[in-house]
Design a protein around this motif. Structure first.
Motif, short mmCIF file in Angstrom:
data_model
loop_
_atom_site.label_atom_id
_atom_site.label_comp_id
_atom_site.label_asym_id
_atom_site.label_seq_id
_atom_site.Cartn_x
_atom_site.Cartn_y
_atom_site.Cartn_z
N UNK A 47 0.83 -1.21 0.00
CA UNK A 47 0.00 0.00 0.00
C UNK A 47 0.86 1.26 0.00
N UNK A 48 1.85 1.28 0.86
CA UNK A 48 2.72 2.45 0.94
C UNK A 48 3.53 2.63 -0.34
N UNK A 49 3.93 1.51 -0.95
CA UNK A 49 4.65 1.61 -2.22
C UNK A 49 3.79 2.22 -3.32
N UNK A 50 2.53 1.78 -3.41
CA UNK A 50 1.62 2.34 -4.40
C UNK A 50 1.37 3.82 -4.15
N UNK A 51 1.17 4.17 -2.89
CA UNK A 51 0.90 5.57 -2.56
C UNK A 51 2.09 6.46 -2.93
N UNK A 52 3.30 5.96 -2.67
CA UNK A 52 4.48 6.76 -3.02
C UNK A 52 4.56 6.98 -4.53
N UNK A 53 4.33 5.90 -5.30
CA UNK A 53 4.41 6.05 -6.76
C UNK A 53 3.30 6.95 -7.29
N UNK A 54 2.11 6.83 -6.71
CA UNK A 54 1.03 7.69 -7.16
C UNK A 54 1.30 9.16 -6.81
N UNK A 55 1.91 9.38 -5.63
CA UNK A 55 2.28 10.75 -5.25
C UNK A 55 3.27 11.32 -6.25
N UNK A 56 4.26 10.51 -6.62
CA UNK A 56 5.24 11.00 -7.59
C UNK A 56 4.60 11.23 -8.96
N UNK A 57 3.68 10.33 -9.33
CA UNK A 57 2.97 10.52 -10.59
C UNK A 57 2.17 11.82 -10.56
N UNK A 58 1.52 12.08 -9.45
CA UNK A 58 0.73 13.31 -9.31
C UNK A 58 1.63 14.54 -9.39
N UNK A 59 2.82 14.46 -8.81
CA UNK A 59 3.77 15.57 -8.92
C UNK A 59 4.15 15.80 -10.37
N UNK A 60 4.34 14.72 -11.11
CA UNK A 60 4.65 14.85 -12.53
C UNK A 60 3.53 15.50 -13.30
N UNK A 61 2.28 15.12 -13.02
CA UNK A 61 1.14 15.73 -13.69
C UNK A 61 1.06 17.22 -13.40
N UNK A 62 1.30 17.60 -12.13
CA UNK A 62 1.27 19.02 -11.76
C UNK A 62 2.35 19.80 -12.50
N UNK A 63 3.54 19.23 -12.58
CA UNK A 63 4.64 19.90 -13.29
C UNK A 63 4.35 19.99 -14.78
N UNK A 64 3.75 18.94 -15.35
CA UNK A 64 3.40 18.94 -16.77
C UNK A 64 2.38 20.04 -17.06
#
Length: 258
Positions: A47-64
């Motif tokens: 669960x924590x691994x998925x949340x970390x990756x999704x957080x990073x993905x969300x950061x990428x979307x915000x930067x994009x």
């Protein structure tokens, strides 16, 4: 559920309909909807691994969204290297291309296509990158693959985009007849799809090809048609406007074949 299986399931749930190559995959708003249903099957570590990756993905979307291309690419690449998600690799390639880093973007399209072979948007993106790098024969091969895949699956918009790319590559490779055929087919599909922006792109490509052949009257007629379609499309016709400008310059400078 093992981490690799959990990541694979999450990636499958993230699938979206095919989109044009310029559009990023997945909005961060799906975070809760996707992680929630999986929650009861995951260990705390998973669960924590998925949340970390999704957080990073969300950061990428915000930067994009903010057009911070390098930041977006770094975030997406980190997720892609950890999870192998198609969407992360695809968005990383988009970010690198937007920042003018075509050579850096290309391996990410390879990664995306390993995750999802034959994906239309990834093939189109790869063909455009190869074209930008001057690898025209390679770009044509990828464009042909994208066109064949789109036609076999009955995806008209993806077929149209592949035809536009094919037309540009054939024009550069010195096959004006092939380019004109591709643009003609693209324009007809754009009419069927009621997409004036892509119709304008096909008409402008036709005009540019005619201009390079020295067929001034035909070029002007196609460019006039493209201007009309672009006017109907509004802000969505920027690519067609570039092609119209290039055709006009070719005619004015005499950079045409006799």
């Amino acid at each position: 559920m093992r981490p690799s299986l959990a990541l694979g399931l999450l990636s499958a749930l993230l699938l979206a309909p095919p989109v044009a190559a310029a559009e990023p995959r997945i909005d961060a708003s799906v975070y809760g909807a996707i992680v929630g249903p999986l929650d009861h099957e995951l260990t705390e570590t998973e669960r924590q691994g998925l949340l970390r990756e999704f957080d990073r993905f969300s950061e990428g979307m915000a930067s994009l969204t903010a057009q911070r291309w390098a930041e977006a690419a770094v975030a997406f690449e980190a997720v892609a290297d950890t999870t192998g998600w198609f969407e992360a690799a695809y968005n990383a390639a988009l970010a690198r291309r937007a920042g003018g880093e075509y050579a850096a973007a290309l391996p990410r399209t390879d990664q995306a296509l390993r995750s999802r072979p034959g994906d239309h948007a990834a093939l189109f993106l790869r063909a455009s990158l190869l074209q930008g790098l001057g690898r025209y024969a390679d770009s044509r091969a990828v464009a042909d693959e994208a066109l064949s895949t789109a036609r076999s699956e009955g995806l008209a918009r993806e077929e149209l985009l592949a035809l536009l790319n094919q037309g540009a590559v054939l024009r550069i490779l010195g096959d004006p007849a092939g380019a004109l055929t591709a643009y003609r087919d693209a324009a007809a599909l754009a009419v069927t799809l009621e997409d004036p922006a892509l119709q304008a792109a096909a008409q402008a490509g036709t005009g540019f090809t005619h201009a390079l052949q020295g067929r001034s009257a035909d070029a002007e007629a196609s460019m006039q048609a493209a201007r009309g379609s672009a006017a109907r499309a509004g802000d969505g016709a920027s690519f067609a406007e570039v092609e119209i400008s290039l055709a006009s310059l070719a005619l004015q400078s005499g950079d045409v074949d006799a």
